[in-house]
Scaffold this active site. Structure first.
Site, PDB file in Angstrom:
ATOM      1  N   LYS A   1       0.264  -0.959   0.131  1.00  0.00           N
ATOM      2  CA  LYS A   1       0.130  -0.137   0.120  1.00  0.00           C
ATOM      3  C   LYS A   1       0.913   1.365   0.260  1.00  0.00           C
ATOM      4  O   LYS A   1       0.594   2.270  -1.122  1.00  0.00           O
ATOM      5  CB  LYS A   1      -1.436  -0.144   1.287  1.00  0.00           C
ATOM      6  CG  LYS A   1      -2.000  -1.357   1.510  1.00  0.00           C
ATOM      7  CD  LYS A   1      -2.643  -0.752   2.868  1.00  0.00           C
ATOM      8  CE  LYS A   1      -2.204  -0.977   3.858  1.00  0.00           C
ATOM      9  NZ  LYS A   1      -1.839  -1.716   4.514  1.00  0.00           N
TER      10      LYS A   1
ATOM     11  N   ARG B   1      -9.905   1.345   9.230  1.00  0.00           N
ATOM     12  CA  ARG B   1      -8.794  -0.137   9.410  1.00  0.00           C
ATOM     13  C   ARG B   1      -9.875  -0.580  10.462  1.00  0.00           C
ATOM     14  O   ARG B   1     -10.030  -1.956  10.711  1.00  0.00           O
ATOM     15  CB  ARG B   1      -7.555  -0.273  10.617  1.00  0.00           C
ATOM     16  CG  ARG B   1      -6.297  -0.252   9.476  1.00  0.00           C
ATOM     17  CD  ARG B   1      -5.112   0.137  10.271  1.00  0.00           C
ATOM     18  NE  ARG B   1      -4.020  -0.625   9.666  1.00  0.00           N
ATOM     19  CZ  ARG B   1      -2.597  -0.513   9.440  1.00  0.00           C
ATOM     20  NH1 ARG B   1      -3.072   0.837   9.460  1.00  0.00           N
ATOM     21  NH2 ARG B   1      -1.807  -1.394   9.019  1.00  0.00           N
TER      22      ARG B   1
ATOM     23  N   ARG C   1      11.301  -6.557   4.726  1.00  0.00           N
ATOM     24  CA  ARG C   1      11.251  -4.544   4.597  1.00  0.00           C
ATOM     25  C   ARG C   1      12.419  -4.911   5.707  1.00  0.00           C
ATOM     26  O   ARG C   1      12.785  -4.729   6.812  1.00  0.00           O
ATOM     27  CB  ARG C   1       9.393  -4.372   4.753  1.00  0.00           C
ATOM     28  CG  ARG C   1       9.106  -2.902   5.654  1.00  0.00           C
ATOM     29  CD  ARG C   1       7.689  -2.911   4.750  1.00  0.00           C
ATOM     30  NE  ARG C   1       7.321  -3.141   5.944  1.00  0.00           N
ATOM     31  CZ  ARG C   1       6.200  -2.372   6.081  1.00  0.00           C
ATOM     32  NH1 ARG C   1       5.290  -2.390   5.080  1.00  0.00           N
ATOM     33  NH2 ARG C   1       5.254  -2.625   7.487  1.00  0.00           N
TER      34      ARG C   1
ATOM     35  N   ARG D   1      11.227  -2.049  10.930  1.00  0.00           N
ATOM     36  CA  ARG D   1      10.274  -1.759  12.411  1.00  0.00           C
ATOM     37  C   ARG D   1      10.428  -2.565  13.384  1.00  0.00           C
ATOM     38  O   ARG D   1       9.928  -3.689  13.440  1.00  0.00           O
ATOM     39  CB  ARG D   1       9.091  -1.132  11.072  1.00  0.00           C
ATOM     40  CG  ARG D   1       8.909  -0.290  10.752  1.00  0.00           C
ATOM     41  CD  ARG D   1       7.959   0.059   9.666  1.00  0.00           C
ATOM     42  NE  ARG D   1       6.457  -0.731  10.178  1.00  0.00           N
ATOM     43  CZ  ARG D   1       5.630  -0.263   9.027  1.00  0.00           C
ATOM     44  NH1 ARG D   1       5.529   0.034   8.565  1.00  0.00           N
ATOM     45  NH2 ARG D   1       4.370  -0.653   9.977  1.00  0.00           N
TER      46      ARG D   1
ATOM     47  N   ARG E   1      -0.214  -9.083  13.189  1.00  0.00           N
ATOM     48  CA  ARG E   1      -0.902  -7.968  12.464  1.00  0.00           C
ATOM     49  C   ARG E   1      -1.593  -8.743  11.652  1.00  0.00           C
ATOM     50  O   ARG E   1      -3.309  -7.881  10.674  1.00  0.00           O
ATOM     51  CB  ARG E   1      -0.215  -7.627  11.947  1.00  0.00           C
ATOM     52  CG  ARG E   1       1.351  -6.447  12.881  1.00  0.00           C
ATOM     53  CD  ARG E   1       2.766  -6.078  12.546  1.00  0.00           C
ATOM     54  NE  ARG E   1       1.938  -5.034  11.108  1.00  0.00           N
ATOM     55  CZ  ARG E   1       2.519  -4.392  10.634  1.00  0.00           C
ATOM     56  NH1 ARG E   1       4.032  -5.458  10.823  1.00  0.00           N
ATOM     57  NH2 ARG E   1       2.447  -3.631  10.181  1.00  0.00           N
TER      58      ARG E   1
HETATM   59  P1  AMP Z   1       0.669   0.909   9.225  1.00  0.00           P
HETATM   60  O1  AMP Z   1       2.418   1.888   9.150  1.00  0.00           O
HETATM   61  O2  AMP Z   1      -0.281   1.101   8.301  1.00  0.00           O
HETATM   62  O3  AMP Z   1       1.076  -1.034   8.990  1.00  0.00           O
HETATM   63  O4  AMP Z   1       0.126   0.695  10.780  1.00  0.00           O
HETATM   64  C1  AMP Z   1       1.550   0.303  11.313  1.00  0.00           C
HETATM   65  C2  AMP Z   1       0.790   0.366  12.952  1.00  0.00           C
HETATM   66  O5  AMP Z   1       0.076   0.899  13.291  1.00  0.00           O
HETATM   67  C3  AMP Z   1      -0.567  -0.732  13.184  1.00  0.00           C
HETATM   68  O6  AMP Z   1       0.317  -1.925  14.001  1.00  0.00           O
HETATM   69  C4  AMP Z   1      -1.540  -0.099  14.144  1.00  0.00           C
HETATM   70  O7  AMP Z   1      -0.868  -0.395  15.535  1.00  0.00           O
HETATM   71  C5  AMP Z   1      -1.168   1.555  13.818  1.00  0.00           C
HETATM   72  N1  AMP Z   1      -2.145   1.817  12.537  1.00  0.00           N
HETATM   73  C6  AMP Z   1      -1.627   2.286  11.684  1.00  0.00           C
HETATM   74  N2  AMP Z   1      -2.973   3.301  11.230  1.00  0.00           N
HETATM   75  C7  AMP Z   1      -4.080   2.431  12.282  1.00  0.00           C
HETATM   76  C8  AMP Z   1      -5.173   2.853  11.993  1.00  0.00           C
HETATM   77  N3  AMP Z   1      -5.986   3.234  11.176  1.00  0.00           N
HETATM   78  N4  AMP Z   1      -6.015   2.663  13.563  1.00  0.00           N
HETATM   79  C9  AMP Z   1      -5.460   2.229  14.440  1.00  0.00           C
HETATM   80  N5  AMP Z   1      -4.251   1.961  14.190  1.00  0.00           N
HETATM   81  C10 AMP Z   1      -2.863   2.059  13.395  1.00  0.00           C
END
Ligand code: AMP
Length: 218
Positions: free
Chosen positions: A13, A89, A123, A156, A167
């Site tokens: 994404k 989400r 990654r 990360r 996740r």
């Molecule tokens: P990402 O970088 O999009 O994979 O997000 C990493 C982490 O950030 C996720 O596993 C959540 O802990 C938090 N996170 C990101 N976007 C959201 C969202 N829209 N709602 C809740 N938690 C989020």
């Protein structure tokens, strides 16, 4: 164009949204990046986010909705439109979004689990600008260094194996139902990715063809 790029963690994404931003103009908004920035700066909000983030759980809806509202009301997003990466989400997040703006299209990335696990575990992310690389499929020119800003690359905390599993579980349980919420409400671009070796630019070209068919791109 206001779009959502939707898919499981590790589906590409963020990478695709960055390329689409460059090619089409709408601003990429990643709620994950916003959350990481708060954690990195150790702000009050960041301290609240950290535990959820480290466990691979979603942060509470109210917090992420507030952060998102603030970002999409900024002038660049109002002028150019935006591509949401990692939001919504949950269904309450989707409902909150529908009250503050209009989404025109969803780009849905369909990626098998084995690719997700493979991609996330290899990654590497830039500490400075957040760009993602991959030590197997999308190598930086110099090992450990970002091609774009010379920042240091790191893994990360939530890209470690025990957190990856959580996740994916969270995605299946809380985030996939958001697709059902949107079905029939707006246009969809469905994109299948079954080969992690295809360069992201090539995949984005295919997405652009579909966006063009729907009239979002000339
Ligand atoms: P990402 O970088 O999009 O994979 O997000 C990493 C982490 O950030 C996720 O596993 C959540 O802990 C938090 N996170 C990101 N976007 C959201 C969202 N829209 N709602 C809740 N938690 C989020």
């Amino acid at each position: 164009m206001n779009a959502i790029i939707f898919g499981p963690p590790g589906s590409g994404k963020g990478t695709y949204a960055s390329i689409l931003e460059k090619k089409l103009g709408p601003v990429k908004i990643s709620t994950g990046d916003i959350i990481r920035e708060e954690i990195e700066k150790n702000t009050e909000l960041g301290k609240k986010f950290k535990d959820y983030y480290d466990r691979g759980e979603l942060v509470p809806d109210e917090m992420v909705i507030e952060a998102l509202k603030k970002r999409i009301s900024e002038s660049d997003c109002v002028e150019k439109g935006f591509i949401l990466d990692g939001y919504p989400r949950t269904i309450p997040q989707a409902e909150a979004l529908s009250k503050i703006t209009t989404i025109h299209v969803i780009i849905n990335l369909n990626v098998p689990d084995w690719i997700i696990i493979e991609r996330l575990s290899s990654r590497r992310t830039c500490k400075k600008c957040g760009t993602n690389f991959n030590i197997k499929y999308l190598k930086p020119k110099i090992e450990g260094i970002c091609d774009k800003c010379d920042g240091e690359l790191y893994q990360r905390d939530d890209d470690k194996p025990e957190v990856i599993k959580e996740r994916i579980r969270v995605y299946q349980k809380q985030t996939r139902p958001v697709l059902e919420y949107y079905k029939g409400k707006m246009q969809f671009v469905e994109f299948e990715c079954s080969d992690p070796g295809i360069p992201p630019e090539e995949n984005v070209e295919k997405i652009l063809v579909e966006l063009k068919k729907l009239g979002f791109y000339k």
